[in-house]
Structure formats: structure tokens, C-alpha cells
Design a protein around this motif. Structure first.
Motif, PDB file in Angstrom:
ATOM      1  N   ARG A 143      17.644  58.585   1.960  1.00 39.67           N
ATOM      2  CA  ARG A 143      16.574  57.683   1.528  1.00 39.67           C
ATOM      3  C   ARG A 143      17.111  56.316   1.090  1.00 39.67           C
ATOM      4  O   ARG A 143      16.347  55.357   0.978  1.00 39.67           O
ATOM      5  N   LEU A 144      18.406  56.240   0.837  1.00 40.98           N
ATOM      6  CA  LEU A 144      18.978  55.009   0.283  1.00 40.98           C
ATOM      7  C   LEU A 144      19.102  53.912   1.337  1.00 40.98           C
ATOM      8  O   LEU A 144      19.364  54.181   2.507  1.00 40.98           O
ATOM      9  N   THR A 145      18.932  52.666   0.879  1.00 46.12           N
ATOM     10  CA  THR A 145      19.191  51.516   1.742  1.00 46.12           C
ATOM     11  C   THR A 145      20.692  51.266   1.786  1.00 46.12           C
ATOM     12  O   THR A 145      21.465  51.851   1.021  1.00 46.12           O
ATOM     13  N   ALA A 183      17.598  51.692 -10.573  1.00 45.35           N
ATOM     14  CA  ALA A 183      16.373  52.443 -10.860  1.00 45.35           C
ATOM     15  C   ALA A 183      15.861  53.140  -9.612  1.00 45.35           C
ATOM     16  O   ALA A 183      15.423  54.294  -9.661  1.00 45.35           O
ATOM     17  N   ARG A 184      15.919  52.438  -8.484  1.00 47.36           N
ATOM     18  CA  ARG A 184      15.469  53.022  -7.226  1.00 47.36           C
ATOM     19  C   ARG A 184      16.404  54.145  -6.788  1.00 47.36           C
ATOM     20  O   ARG A 184      15.954  55.166  -6.247  1.00 47.36           O
ATOM     21  N   ILE A 185      17.699  53.969  -7.011  1.00 50.81           N
ATOM     22  CA  ILE A 185      18.673  54.994  -6.638  1.00 50.81           C
ATOM     23  C   ILE A 185      18.411  56.287  -7.392  1.00 50.81           C
ATOM     24  O   ILE A 185      18.361  57.370  -6.799  1.00 50.81           O
ATOM     25  N   LEU A 186      18.250  56.189  -8.691  1.00 58.42           N
ATOM     26  CA  LEU A 186      18.009  57.383  -9.501  1.00 58.42           C
ATOM     27  C   LEU A 186      16.718  58.075  -9.080  1.00 58.42           C
ATOM     28  O   LEU A 186      16.646  59.307  -9.033  1.00 58.42           O
ATOM     29  N   GLU A 187      15.708  57.268  -8.755  1.00 55.63           N
ATOM     30  CA  GLU A 187      14.427  57.833  -8.321  1.00 55.63           C
ATOM     31  C   GLU A 187      14.577  58.563  -6.986  1.00 55.63           C
ATOM     32  O   GLU A 187      14.099  59.692  -6.827  1.00 55.63           O
ATOM     33  N   LYS A 188      15.240  57.937  -6.035  1.00 59.64           N
ATOM     34  CA  LYS A 188      15.381  58.527  -4.706  1.00 59.64           C
ATOM     35  C   LYS A 188      16.264  59.774  -4.719  1.00 59.64           C
ATOM     36  O   LYS A 188      16.020  60.728  -3.968  1.00 59.64           O
ATOM     37  N   LEU A 189      17.288  59.762  -5.559  1.00 61.44           N
ATOM     38  CA  LEU A 189      18.203  60.896  -5.610  1.00 61.44           C
ATOM     39  C   LEU A 189      17.727  61.971  -6.586  1.00 61.44           C
ATOM     40  O   LEU A 189      18.350  63.031  -6.690  1.00 61.44           O
ATOM     41  N   GLU A 190      16.643  61.683  -7.292  1.00 63.30           N
ATOM     42  CA  GLU A 190      16.046  62.645  -8.218  1.00 63.30           C
ATOM     43  C   GLU A 190      17.014  63.048  -9.319  1.00 63.30           C
ATOM     44  O   GLU A 190      17.148  64.228  -9.674  1.00 63.30           O
ATOM     45  N   VAL A 191      17.711  62.038  -9.864  1.00 66.96           N
ATOM     46  CA  VAL A 191      18.597  62.248 -11.003  1.00 66.96           C
ATOM     47  C   VAL A 191      18.229  61.233 -12.080  1.00 66.96           C
ATOM     48  O   VAL A 191      17.533  60.252 -11.823  1.00 66.96           O
ATOM     49  N   ARG A 192      18.747  61.462 -13.295  1.00 66.53           N
ATOM     50  CA  ARG A 192      18.369  60.602 -14.414  1.00 66.53           C
ATOM     51  C   ARG A 192      19.511  59.760 -14.952  1.00 66.53           C
ATOM     52  O   ARG A 192      19.285  58.881 -15.795  1.00 66.53           O
ATOM     53  N   SER A 193      20.727  60.013 -14.480  1.00 64.93           N
ATOM     54  CA  SER A 193      21.877  59.300 -15.025  1.00 64.93           C
ATOM     55  C   SER A 193      23.025  59.322 -14.027  1.00 64.93           C
ATOM     56  O   SER A 193      23.006  60.061 -13.030  1.00 64.93           O
ATOM     57  N   VAL A 194      24.056  58.519 -14.329  1.00 64.38           N
ATOM     58  CA  VAL A 194      25.255  58.515 -13.502  1.00 64.38           C
ATOM     59  C   VAL A 194      25.942  59.877 -13.556  1.00 64.38           C
ATOM     60  O   VAL A 194      26.481  60.363 -12.548  1.00 64.38           O
TER      61      VAL A 194
END
Length: 213
Positions: A143-145, A183-194
Motif C-alpha cells: 500500500r505504500l508509495t 502518519a500515513r505509513i502507520l495507518e497503512k501498515l496498521e501499526v501505532r509506533s516505530v
């Protein structure tokens, strides 16, 4: 095929072997589906089912080792038990290195084969679950650009230097732009933190996925 009976595929060019194994394994509670060649098996197999494949090594045209190599390249969940009448040490070593459960020489005791099949069925289910995990995680990364992939790569390569300012300096973009991408990365990967992102990648690698997403 039924969901209640464990499935065993038998691939052997010897009709007598196919008949005897089908009968014997069927009496042990397995659903047995037999083929007279690797090509016939490939034409019927959907590539998805987790099952045991009892495979003759010394078949004409496509050998058992050839079929094993192809199935491995396709990330098949099948677990293989080789049977052979004339296989040598090099062939058995190659088969085992390719992930086979065993390399049995004919004639073999039926009880030994059944034991290996049961081990293979457990392994096949483990492989199926691991493949599903890989597919699910990799689908998130798809899903990532391209820019988001760059930021993720930087975050993974330098976990101690993942502030938006540091990433922005490295990529030549503003910290605010990095914040938006994060913010978009965390949303797309369904995680909340690094930390969860690193854990996700660790799980992908542990399941046999690529070295990097």
C-alpha cells in the motif's frame, strides 16, 4: 476433497505402487489422490492446499527432485516424503536440503511411511500459516508509495535516528512532510509506533519473507 480427512498426494509412475499406497493409506484414514507423473500432478494441484506429497524420485521427464525445486520456487505449502527404488546419497541429500521430510528407499515399512506422512502434514500446516502471515504483511507494505517506502527503509536502517527532522534532513524534505508521511505509513501498515513497525518486519522475516519488505 473433504476438510475432515488429511490429504495425501501420491505421485509415482508405477501403477502397482500407486494402487497399493492408495489402498493402504486410505485404510489409515487419509484421503489419497494419486498421479502417474509430476506433470499430471501439477496440472491438477491449485498451489494452495496444505497436504503431504509422497513423491517418487526416479520418474521420467520431470523427476521428483525437479518437482520439488519447482514447488519450492512457488512457495508451496506442501511437505514432501520421497520414495525411491534407486536413489543414491547425492539425491537424498538434495531432497533433504530442499526441505523434504524423508527420503525412503523401497521397500519400506508402511508404519514408517505413515509416521513420516503425519510429520509432513503438520509441517505443511505450519508452512501454510507462515505463508498466509507473509502474504498479509506484504499486502500492507504494497500500500505504500515510493516516498513512504524510503521513509520506512530509513526508519528500519537507523532505529535510533527516526525523528522527522533527522529523516527530513536525510531525504531532503521538511519535517512537516515527514510527519504527514509517517502518519500515513502507520495507518497503512496498521501499526501505532516505530516499535510495532520493527516487530512487523521481524515477523515477516521470521516467517521466511524477504530480507526487507
Amino acid at each position: 476433497m473433504t476438510d475432515s480427512m488429511p490429504v495425501v498426494f501420491v505421485v509415482d509412475d508405477d501403477q502397482d505402487i500407486r494402487t497399493s499406497l492408495t489402498r493402504a493409506l486410505g485404510q489409515r484414514g487419509f484421503e489419497v489422490i494419486a498421479y502417474d507423473s509430476a506433470e499430471a500432478f501439477l496440472a491438477a494441484y491449485d498451489g494452495e492446499q496444505a497436504a503431504c506429497l509422497v513423491l517418487d524420485h526416479g520418474m521420467p521427464e520431470m523427476t521428483g527432485l525437479d518437482l520439488q525445486a519447482l514447488l519450492n520456487a512457488q512457495d508451496s505449502p506442501l511437505a514432501l516424503v520421497f520414495i525411491t527404488g534407486h536413489g543414491g546419497v547425492p539425491e537424498s541429500v538434495q531432497a533433504m536440503r530442499g526441505g523434504a521430510v524423508d527420503f525412503l528407499e523401497k521397500p519400506f515399512r508402511q508404519s514408517v511411511l505413515v509416521e513420516r506422512i503425519e510429520t509432513a502434514l503438520e509441517l505443511a500446516e505450519t508452512r501454510r500459516a507462515a505463508r498466509e502471515l507473509r502474504r498479509g504483511i506484504k499486502a500492507r507494505f504494497d500500500r505504500l508509495t515510493a516516498r513512504e517506502e524510503e521513509i520506512v527503509a530509513r526508519m528500519l536502517a537507523n532505529p535510533a535516528e527516526v525523528s522527522s527532522k533527522e529523516i527530513g534532513n536525510f531525504l531532503g524534505i521538511s519535517p512537516r512532510t515527514v510527519d504527514h508521511h509517517r502518519a500515513r505509513i502507520l495507518e497503512k501498515l496498521e501499526v501505532r509506533s516505530v516499535v510495532e513497525l520493527v516487530d512487523l518486519v521481524t515477523r515477516l522475516r521470521a516467517s521466511g519473507g524477504m530480507a526487507s519488505p
